[in-house]
Design a protein around this motif. Structure first.
Motif, PDB file in Angstrom:
ATOM      1  N   GLY A   1       4.224 -42.199  41.769  1.00  0.00           N
ATOM      2  CA  GLY A   1       4.995 -42.597  40.930  1.00  0.00           C
ATOM      3  C   GLY A   1       5.555 -43.930  41.899  1.00  0.00           C
ATOM      4  O   GLY A   1       5.616 -44.005  43.053  1.00  0.00           O
ATOM      5  N   GLU A   2       6.293 -44.676  41.164  1.00  0.00           N
ATOM      6  CA  GLU A   2       7.051 -45.932  42.013  1.00  0.00           C
ATOM      7  C   GLU A   2       8.514 -45.503  42.576  1.00  0.00           C
ATOM      8  O   GLU A   2       9.241 -45.054  41.718  1.00  0.00           O
ATOM      9  N   ARG A   3       8.463 -45.576  43.821  1.00  0.00           N
ATOM     10  CA  ARG A   3       9.692 -44.890  44.634  1.00  0.00           C
ATOM     11  C   ARG A   3      10.720 -46.201  44.282  1.00  0.00           C
ATOM     12  O   ARG A   3      10.396 -47.642  44.426  1.00  0.00           O
ATOM     13  N   ILE A   4      12.070 -45.778  43.795  1.00  0.00           N
ATOM     14  CA  ILE A   4      13.113 -46.814  43.640  1.00  0.00           C
ATOM     15  C   ILE A   4      14.317 -46.321  44.499  1.00  0.00           C
ATOM     16  O   ILE A   4      14.383 -45.272  44.528  1.00  0.00           O
ATOM     17  N   VAL A   5      15.268 -47.171  44.471  1.00  0.00           N
ATOM     18  CA  VAL A   5      16.610 -46.710  44.843  1.00  0.00           C
ATOM     19  C   VAL A   5      17.634 -47.294  44.126  1.00  0.00           C
ATOM     20  O   VAL A   5      17.507 -48.586  43.357  1.00  0.00           O
TER      21      VAL A   5
ATOM     22  N   TRP B   1      19.829 -36.682  36.620  1.00  0.00           N
ATOM     23  CA  TRP B   1      18.678 -35.763  36.144  1.00  0.00           C
ATOM     24  C   TRP B   1      17.704 -36.557  35.592  1.00  0.00           C
ATOM     25  O   TRP B   1      17.977 -37.600  34.773  1.00  0.00           O
ATOM     26  N   GLN B   2      16.549 -36.455  35.566  1.00  0.00           N
ATOM     27  CA  GLN B   2      15.269 -37.342  35.066  1.00  0.00           C
ATOM     28  C   GLN B   2      14.319 -36.281  34.793  1.00  0.00           C
ATOM     29  O   GLN B   2      13.867 -35.626  35.710  1.00  0.00           O
ATOM     30  N   THR B   3      13.404 -36.652  33.763  1.00  0.00           N
ATOM     31  CA  THR B   3      12.148 -36.017  33.601  1.00  0.00           C
ATOM     32  C   THR B   3      11.311 -36.557  32.598  1.00  0.00           C
ATOM     33  O   THR B   3      11.760 -37.472  31.906  1.00  0.00           O
ATOM     34  N   ASP B   4      10.084 -36.516  32.848  1.00  0.00           N
ATOM     35  CA  ASP B   4       8.784 -36.960  31.932  1.00  0.00           C
ATOM     36  C   ASP B   4       7.816 -36.522  32.326  1.00  0.00           C
ATOM     37  O   ASP B   4       7.808 -35.240  33.049  1.00  0.00           O
ATOM     38  N   LEU B   5       6.507 -36.799  31.976  1.00  0.00           N
ATOM     39  CA  LEU B   5       5.036 -36.158  32.038  1.00  0.00           C
ATOM     40  C   LEU B   5       5.027 -36.052  33.468  1.00  0.00           C
ATOM     41  O   LEU B   5       4.236 -35.014  33.849  1.00  0.00           O
ATOM     42  N   ALA B   6       5.130 -36.913  34.155  1.00  0.00           N
ATOM     43  CA  ALA B   6       4.793 -36.950  35.854  1.00  0.00           C
ATOM     44  C   ALA B   6       5.788 -36.282  36.844  1.00  0.00           C
ATOM     45  O   ALA B   6       5.533 -35.985  37.861  1.00  0.00           O
ATOM     46  N   PHE B   7       7.084 -36.402  36.289  1.00  0.00           N
ATOM     47  CA  PHE B   7       8.060 -36.096  37.664  1.00  0.00           C
ATOM     48  C   PHE B   7       9.371 -35.434  36.634  1.00  0.00           C
ATOM     49  O   PHE B   7       9.719 -35.782  35.815  1.00  0.00           O
ATOM     50  N   SER B   8      10.064 -34.513  37.145  1.00  0.00           N
ATOM     51  CA  SER B   8      11.295 -33.892  36.793  1.00  0.00           C
ATOM     52  C   SER B   8      11.968 -33.458  38.108  1.00  0.00           C
ATOM     53  O   SER B   8      11.230 -32.840  38.817  1.00  0.00           O
TER      54      SER B   8
ATOM     55  N   ARG C   1      24.239 -43.422  46.374  1.00  0.00           N
ATOM     56  CA  ARG C   1      22.812 -43.986  46.667  1.00  0.00           C
ATOM     57  C   ARG C   1      21.952 -42.769  46.313  1.00  0.00           C
ATOM     58  O   ARG C   1      21.879 -41.505  46.763  1.00  0.00           O
ATOM     59  N   PHE C   2      20.683 -43.139  45.458  1.00  0.00           N
ATOM     60  CA  PHE C   2      19.669 -42.259  45.149  1.00  0.00           C
ATOM     61  C   PHE C   2      18.276 -42.776  45.552  1.00  0.00           C
ATOM     62  O   PHE C   2      18.009 -44.129  45.345  1.00  0.00           O
ATOM     63  N   GLU C   3      17.359 -41.942  45.889  1.00  0.00           N
ATOM     64  CA  GLU C   3      16.139 -42.452  46.287  1.00  0.00           C
ATOM     65  C   GLU C   3      15.228 -41.713  45.269  1.00  0.00           C
ATOM     66  O   GLU C   3      15.531 -40.348  45.222  1.00  0.00           O
ATOM     67  N   THR C   4      14.431 -42.128  44.218  1.00  0.00           N
ATOM     68  CA  THR C   4      13.907 -41.360  43.108  1.00  0.00           C
ATOM     69  C   THR C   4      12.612 -42.158  42.654  1.00  0.00           C
ATOM     70  O   THR C   4      12.177 -43.219  43.488  1.00  0.00           O
ATOM     71  N   ILE C   5      11.921 -41.596  41.553  1.00  0.00           N
ATOM     72  CA  ILE C   5      10.741 -42.296  41.120  1.00  0.00           C
ATOM     73  C   ILE C   5      11.477 -42.966  39.655  1.00  0.00           C
ATOM     74  O   ILE C   5      12.011 -42.190  38.923  1.00  0.00           O
ATOM     75  N   LYS C   6      10.755 -44.103  39.470  1.00  0.00           N
ATOM     76  CA  LYS C   6      11.063 -44.752  38.190  1.00  0.00           C
ATOM     77  C   LYS C   6      10.467 -43.889  36.948  1.00  0.00           C
ATOM     78  O   LYS C   6       9.535 -43.557  37.039  1.00  0.00           O
ATOM     79  N   PRO C   7      11.362 -43.513  36.386  1.00  0.00           N
ATOM     80  CA  PRO C   7      10.825 -42.776  35.101  1.00  0.00           C
ATOM     81  C   PRO C   7       9.935 -43.432  34.044  1.00  0.00           C
ATOM     82  O   PRO C   7      10.170 -44.746  34.028  1.00  0.00           O
ATOM     83  N   GLN C   8       9.148 -42.642  33.344  1.00  0.00           N
ATOM     84  CA  GLN C   8       8.339 -43.131  32.303  1.00  0.00           C
ATOM     85  C   GLN C   8       9.218 -43.169  31.020  1.00  0.00           C
ATOM     86  O   GLN C   8       8.802 -43.969  30.249  1.00  0.00           O
TER      87      GLN C   8
ATOM     88  N   GLY D   1      16.437 -56.174  43.655  1.00  0.00           N
ATOM     89  CA  GLY D   1      15.153 -56.682  44.635  1.00  0.00           C
ATOM     90  C   GLY D   1      14.120 -55.603  44.388  1.00  0.00           C
ATOM     91  O   GLY D   1      14.215 -54.848  43.459  1.00  0.00           O
ATOM     92  N   PRO D   2      12.754 -55.909  44.719  1.00  0.00           N
ATOM     93  CA  PRO D   2      11.716 -54.862  44.389  1.00  0.00           C
ATOM     94  C   PRO D   2      12.269 -53.524  44.683  1.00  0.00           C
ATOM     95  O   PRO D   2      12.479 -53.287  45.630  1.00  0.00           O
ATOM     96  N   GLY D   3      12.071 -52.828  43.483  1.00  0.00           N
ATOM     97  CA  GLY D   3      12.515 -51.348  43.540  1.00  0.00           C
ATOM     98  C   GLY D   3      13.798 -51.118  43.892  1.00  0.00           C
ATOM     99  O   GLY D   3      14.115 -49.756  44.288  1.00  0.00           O
ATOM    100  N   SER D   4      14.806 -51.941  43.827  1.00  0.00           N
ATOM    101  CA  SER D   4      16.233 -51.639  44.049  1.00  0.00           C
ATOM    102  C   SER D   4      17.107 -51.821  42.980  1.00  0.00           C
ATOM    103  O   SER D   4      16.794 -53.015  42.340  1.00  0.00           O
TER     104      SER D   4
END
Length: 175
Positions: A46-50, A71-78, A93-100, A154-157
């Motif tokens: 997945g796409e890493r975001i901050v 908390w986040q959840t979708d088909l690819a990541f929970s 600050r959080f480093e996570t994956i952009k949810p679907q 900015g990109p991913g932020s």
């Protein structure tokens, strides 16, 4: 008989130390690291975001003894994580994956808050997903919806500030 909250039912002081001791340089009482601000591992797809922001009081001042949980959840990541505000700036600050899905669930604990606060974070660059979200679109007046939108920096932020009261108060949900 009317029951009222007592002082022992309020959060704090030192919320971040009790719920995320590593942020204060203390060992975890659990013998392992508690959930932290990075939600992904090296093999997470997945796409890493901050996501960064501050929890602000009614005067617009950042709180420094606050804990934000997502908390986040979708088909690819929970996943879920916790971030304590920096003691000098109040920045979380959080480093996570952009949810679907359209949103991330957010929970806030801070000194003086009797019950934790629940809200959602939506992404500024997900216009179609935001327009289709039934919860976001039930918020009235419509101008208040903007309090749930994380701004692309900015990109991913993303920047997501949470206002506890006053002008621009964030929409909170009664769960």
């Amino acid at each position: 008989m009317t029951r009222r909250e007592t002082a022992s039912q309020t959060a704090g002081p030192f919320v971040h130390i009790g719920l995320l001791p590593e942020a204060a340089g203390l060992a975890s009482p659990f013998g392992r690291a508690t959930a932290g601000p990075r939600l992904w591992t090296d093999d997470t797809p997945g796409e890493r975001i901050v996501i960064e922001g501050q929890v602000l009081d009614g005067e617009g001042a950042p709180l420094t003894d606050v804990l934000v949980e997502i908390w986040q959840t979708d088909l690819a990541f929970s996943a879920w994580g916790r971030s304590a505000a920096a003691t000098d700036t109040g920045l979380f600050r959080f480093e996570t994956i952009k949810p679907q899905v359209a949103f991330i669930s957010v929970f806030i604990l801070a000194r003086g808050i009797n019950l934790g606060l629940h809200t959602r974070l939506y992404f500024e660059d997900e216009v179609a997903a935001n327009a289709a979200d039934p919860v976001l679109n039930r918020i009235e007046p419509a101008v208040r919806r903007s309090t749930l939108i994380a701004r692309l920096q900015g990109p991913g932020s993303y920047r997501f500030d949470i206002r506890l009261q006053g002008e621009g108060e964030t929409v909170f949900f009664d769960l």
